[in-house]
Structure formats: structure tokens, C-alpha cells
Design a protein around this motif. Structure first.
Motif, PDB file in Angstrom:
ATOM      1  N   SER A  72       0.812  -1.215   0.000  1.00  0.00           N
ATOM      2  CA  SER A  72       0.000   0.000   0.000  1.00  0.00           C
ATOM      3  C   SER A  72       0.850   1.272   0.000  1.00  0.00           C
ATOM      4  N   GLY A  73       2.154   1.110   0.168  1.00  0.00           N
ATOM      5  CA  GLY A  73       3.035   2.271   0.210  1.00  0.00           C
ATOM      6  C   GLY A  73       4.481   1.837   0.299  1.00  0.00           C
ATOM      7  N   MET A  74       5.352   2.810   0.556  1.00  0.00           N
ATOM      8  CA  MET A  74       6.777   2.524   0.671  1.00  0.00           C
ATOM      9  C   MET A  74       7.389   3.419   1.741  1.00  0.00           C
ATOM     10  N   GLY A  75       8.568   3.035   2.203  1.00  0.00           N
ATOM     11  CA  GLY A  75       9.292   3.830   3.190  1.00  0.00           C
ATOM     12  C   GLY A  75      10.761   3.877   2.854  1.00  0.00           C
ATOM     13  N   ILE A  76      11.455   4.814   3.487  1.00  0.00           N
ATOM     14  CA  ILE A  76      12.900   4.969   3.310  1.00  0.00           C
ATOM     15  C   ILE A  76      13.530   5.052   4.688  1.00  0.00           C
ATOM     16  N   THR A  77      14.558   4.258   4.921  1.00  0.00           N
ATOM     17  CA  THR A  77      15.295   4.340   6.179  1.00  0.00           C
ATOM     18  C   THR A  77      16.781   4.426   5.888  1.00  0.00           C
ATOM     19  N   VAL A  78      17.539   4.810   6.906  1.00  0.00           N
ATOM     20  CA  VAL A  78      18.996   4.829   6.810  1.00  0.00           C
ATOM     21  C   VAL A  78      19.507   3.559   7.490  1.00  0.00           C
ATOM     22  N   GLU A  79      20.236   2.744   6.733  1.00  0.00           N
ATOM     23  CA  GLU A  79      20.693   1.451   7.230  1.00  0.00           C
ATOM     24  C   GLU A  79      22.200   1.300   7.053  1.00  0.00           C
ATOM     25  N   PRO A  80      22.798   0.333   7.757  1.00  0.00           N
ATOM     26  CA  PRO A  80      24.226   0.056   7.532  1.00  0.00           C
ATOM     27  C   PRO A  80      24.480  -0.332   6.081  1.00  0.00           C
ATOM     28  N   ALA A  81      25.690  -0.042   5.584  1.00  0.00           N
ATOM     29  CA  ALA A  81      26.041  -0.402   4.212  1.00  0.00           C
ATOM     30  C   ALA A  81      25.740  -1.872   3.977  1.00  0.00           C
ATOM     31  N   GLY A  82      25.105  -2.160   2.865  1.00  0.00           N
ATOM     32  CA  GLY A  82      24.688  -3.526   2.582  1.00  0.00           C
ATOM     33  C   GLY A  82      23.236  -3.781   2.905  1.00  0.00           C
ATOM     34  N   GLY A  83      22.620  -2.881   3.707  1.00  0.00           N
ATOM     35  CA  GLY A  83      21.200  -3.012   4.013  1.00  0.00           C
ATOM     36  C   GLY A  83      20.907  -3.924   5.193  1.00  0.00           C
ATOM     37  N   SER A  84      19.626  -3.982   5.551  1.00  0.00           N
ATOM     38  CA  SER A  84      19.161  -4.763   6.692  1.00  0.00           C
ATOM     39  C   SER A  84      17.965  -5.618   6.280  1.00  0.00           C
ATOM     40  N   ASP A  85      17.711  -6.657   7.075  1.00  0.00           N
ATOM     41  CA  ASP A  85      16.544  -7.507   6.820  1.00  0.00           C
ATOM     42  C   ASP A  85      15.255  -6.787   7.187  1.00  0.00           C
ATOM     43  N   GLN A  86      15.321  -5.956   8.235  1.00  0.00           N
ATOM     44  CA  GLN A  86      14.192  -5.160   8.694  1.00  0.00           C
ATOM     45  C   GLN A  86      14.695  -3.768   9.048  1.00  0.00           C
ATOM     46  N   PRO A  87      13.842  -2.745   8.970  1.00  0.00           N
ATOM     47  CA  PRO A  87      14.304  -1.386   9.300  1.00  0.00           C
ATOM     48  C   PRO A  87      14.892  -1.308  10.709  1.00  0.00           C
ATOM     49  N   THR A  88      16.011  -0.581  10.825  1.00  0.00           N
ATOM     50  CA  THR A  88      16.663  -0.409  12.126  1.00  0.00           C
ATOM     51  C   THR A  88      16.677   1.047  12.564  1.00  0.00           C
ATOM     52  N   SER A  89      16.033   1.936  11.786  1.00  0.00           N
ATOM     53  CA  SER A  89      16.014   3.351  12.153  1.00  0.00           C
ATOM     54  C   SER A  89      14.640   3.925  11.830  1.00  0.00           C
ATOM     55  N   ALA A  90      14.381   5.093  12.390  1.00  0.00           N
ATOM     56  CA  ALA A  90      13.120   5.775  12.082  1.00  0.00           C
ATOM     57  C   ALA A  90      13.087   6.123  10.597  1.00  0.00           C
ATOM     58  N   PRO A  91      11.928   6.065   9.971  1.00  0.00           N
ATOM     59  CA  PRO A  91      11.860   6.315   8.527  1.00  0.00           C
ATOM     60  C   PRO A  91      12.179   7.758   8.169  1.00  0.00           C
ATOM     61  N   VAL A  92      12.928   7.922   7.094  1.00  0.00           N
ATOM     62  CA  VAL A  92      13.155   9.240   6.523  1.00  0.00           C
ATOM     63  C   VAL A  92      11.870   9.745   5.883  1.00  0.00           C
ATOM     64  N   ALA A  93      11.101   8.801   5.319  1.00  0.00           N
ATOM     65  CA  ALA A  93       9.829   9.145   4.688  1.00  0.00           C
ATOM     66  C   ALA A  93       8.952   7.905   4.594  1.00  0.00           C
ATOM     67  N   LEU A  94       7.632   8.120   4.678  1.00  0.00           N
ATOM     68  CA  LEU A  94       6.636   7.086   4.415  1.00  0.00           C
ATOM     69  C   LEU A  94       5.694   7.641   3.367  1.00  0.00           C
ATOM     70  N   MET A  95       5.467   6.892   2.308  1.00  0.00           N
ATOM     71  CA  MET A  95       4.640   7.399   1.205  1.00  0.00           C
ATOM     72  C   MET A  95       3.613   6.341   0.826  1.00  0.00           C
ATOM     73  N   GLU A  96       2.353   6.760   0.775  1.00  0.00           N
ATOM     74  CA  GLU A  96       1.284   5.865   0.353  1.00  0.00           C
ATOM     75  C   GLU A  96       1.166   5.877  -1.156  1.00  0.00           C
ATOM     76  N   PHE A  97       0.879   4.725  -1.727  1.00  0.00           N
ATOM     77  CA  PHE A  97       0.681   4.653  -3.165  1.00  0.00           C
ATOM     78  C   PHE A  97      -0.675   5.263  -3.535  1.00  0.00           C
ATOM     79  N   GLY A  98      -0.664   6.056  -4.587  1.00  0.00           N
ATOM     80  CA  GLY A  98      -1.916   6.676  -5.023  1.00  0.00           C
ATOM     81  C   GLY A  98      -2.858   5.676  -5.678  1.00  0.00           C
ATOM     82  N   ALA A  99      -4.121   6.019  -5.710  1.00  0.00           N
ATOM     83  CA  ALA A  99      -5.119   5.156  -6.330  1.00  0.00           C
ATOM     84  C   ALA A  99      -5.149   5.396  -7.828  1.00  0.00           C
ATOM     85  N   ALA A 100      -5.332   4.311  -8.577  1.00  0.00           N
ATOM     86  CA  ALA A 100      -5.360   4.418 -10.037  1.00  0.00           C
ATOM     87  C   ALA A 100      -6.599   5.148 -10.476  1.00  0.00           C
TER      88      ALA A 100
END
Length: 251
Positions: free
Chosen positions: A223-251
């Protein structure tokens, strides 16, 4: 995959030649291994330069000329000025000639080997170009889809983010503008929001402030997407507060 095995993947990673599961595992390893990270940076820079080089083939007849010349060029005496003398073990001169022959043959073969290696690097560069073209085509399919929907958000400090989703293509593209680079050793990671469960959707280029990222994997029921700051290489699950949360618009 063991840590010892991961250390051997720097070259393949620099040329984008790893399968998806190994790429993900290696990128996680990079966050904890500065030696591998440095080697990847150096190999990537070298591959980029060599990929632009034109292969040079050894002149015709070089190998035959070298093999012919070694039969007429006098072999230098052993070191320390000790030339052949009475009582020297029989066959020493023969062994020296054998060593010289082997060295010359190896040198002659190296001329061809360099050309083969350069050809391989150039081929790898062309394959990477093809992958980049395929990526751009997939991005274009999403952006130009008839059912594409767009959601924009202010990411702070003048940065803007826009996500474009196409249910018919089942993919999403995130467009970033003027994003600050993440802290050292960190990376922006994108996530699909599956009814509150975050699913990794790939990493952004940490050195790019403007980027068009094709999110990894299908949109499916997200239903949407988020952006977080993670260690280089990424994480299995978010480890920090989101930089942004965005809902997908309706078609």
C-alpha cells in the motif's frame, strides 16, 4: 555462505556478475568489511577504465619469432660470475636453457593473454551496459504505463521524493531529487509497506543525490513505501526511524 567465501566475491561484485542472493549477502558483508569495500571501489574504477580500452592483439608471428630467437641467443652464465667449470654437475647448462625456454614461452603467451583479458573486461563492460539499458527500459515501462499513479513527498532540507506505481506492470519507481548523502558507512534502503510489514525493496546509490530507482521485487499488495537509513549492505528489517513514508496513489 561463509565469511571466507564472501571475501572472494569482490571481483564478481564489481562487475555486477553475482546472482541476486549472493549480491544481497555480499552487500551485507561490505558493511562490516572495510578491506572488501576498498577492494570493490578499486576494482570498479579499474574495470570502468579498462572497459573503455581497445584490446591490442600481439603482432603476427611474435610467438614464432620468440621461440626462434631463443635458439640463437646465448644464455647468460649463473649469478656471481661463476661460469661453467670443470666438475660442474652434468646437465646444469641444459636445465638453465630449459628455464629460459619456459620463461620465454610464458612471456610470449602473456602477449596473447593480455589481449584475451582485455577482451573479457570489455565484454563484461558491454554486459553491464546492457543491464543498465534493461533497467532504464523497465523504469520507462512504469513511468509511461497507462495506469501509473504518482505520489510526491517533501523529504526535508529541500529534497523531494516521488514514487510512481503501475499495477499492470506490477513494479514501482522511486525518483529522488536533491537528497543529502547518507552518513559514512550508511545507505538509504527502500521498503514496500505490506499492511504494516516492511519488505526490502533495494538500496539507493549512496553517492547519488538525484536518482531513479526501480524498486526490487513486485508491488503485489503493498500500500506504500518507506525509506530508512541502514548500515552499508542493508538490513533484513528497518533499524532506524523512517526518513519518509509514502502511500501509493489510487489508479
Amino acid at each position: 555462505m561463509s565469511t571466507a567465501e564472501l571475501h572472494t566475491l569482490t571481483g564478481a561484485y564489481a562487475l555486477h556478475a553475482l546472482p541476486e542472493d549472493e549480491r544481497v549477502a555480499f552487500e551485507r558483508h561490505l558493511g562490516a568489511c572495510e578491506a572488501c569495500a576498498q577492494e570493490v571501489r578499486e576494482l570498479s574504477a579499474t574495470a570502468a577504465r579498462l572497459g573503455l580500452a581497445v584490446s591490442v592483439t600481439a603482432p603476427p608471428g611474435l610467438r614464432d619469432r620468440v621461440l626462434r630467437d631463443i635458439t640463437t641467443v646465448r644464455q647468460e652464465p649463473p649469478p656471481h660470475g661463476r661460469s661453467s667449470r670443470a666438475g660442474a654437475p652434468a646437465g646444469r647448462a641444459g636445465r638453465w636453457s630449459t628455464y629460459a625456454l619456459a620463461a620465454c614461452v610464458a612471456a610470449a603467451a602473456a602477449f596473447g593473454g593480455v589481449a584475451v583479458w582485455q577482451n573479457q573486461v570489455a565484454q563484461d563492460a558491454r554486459q553491464e551496459t546492457d543491464r543498465a539499458q534493461q533497467h532504464n527500459e523497465q523504469v520507462a515501462r512504469v513511468l509511461t504505463a497507462s495506469d501509473a499513479t504518482t505520489t510526491a513527498a517533501d523529504l526535508g532540507d529541500g529534497a523531494r521524493g516521488t514514487v510512481v506505481v503501475s499495477q499492470s506492470v506490477n513494479r514501482a519507481v522511486f525518483l529522488a531529487s536533491d537528497m543529502a548523502q547518507p552518513p559514512g558507512g550508511k545507505v538509504y534502503q527502500l521498503w514496500f509497506d505490506d499492511a504494516g510489514t516492511m519488505r526490502s525493496a533495494g538500496l539507493m546509490n549512496p553517492s547519488a543525490t538525484d536518482d531513479a530507482v526501480l524498486l526490487d521485487g513486485p508491488v503485489d499488495r503493498a500500500s506504500g513505501m518507506g525509506i530508512t537509513v541502514e548500515p552499508a549492505g542493508g538490513s533484513d528489517q528497518p533499524t532506524s526511524a523512517p526518513v519518509a513514508l509514502m502511500e501509493f496513489g489510487a489508479a
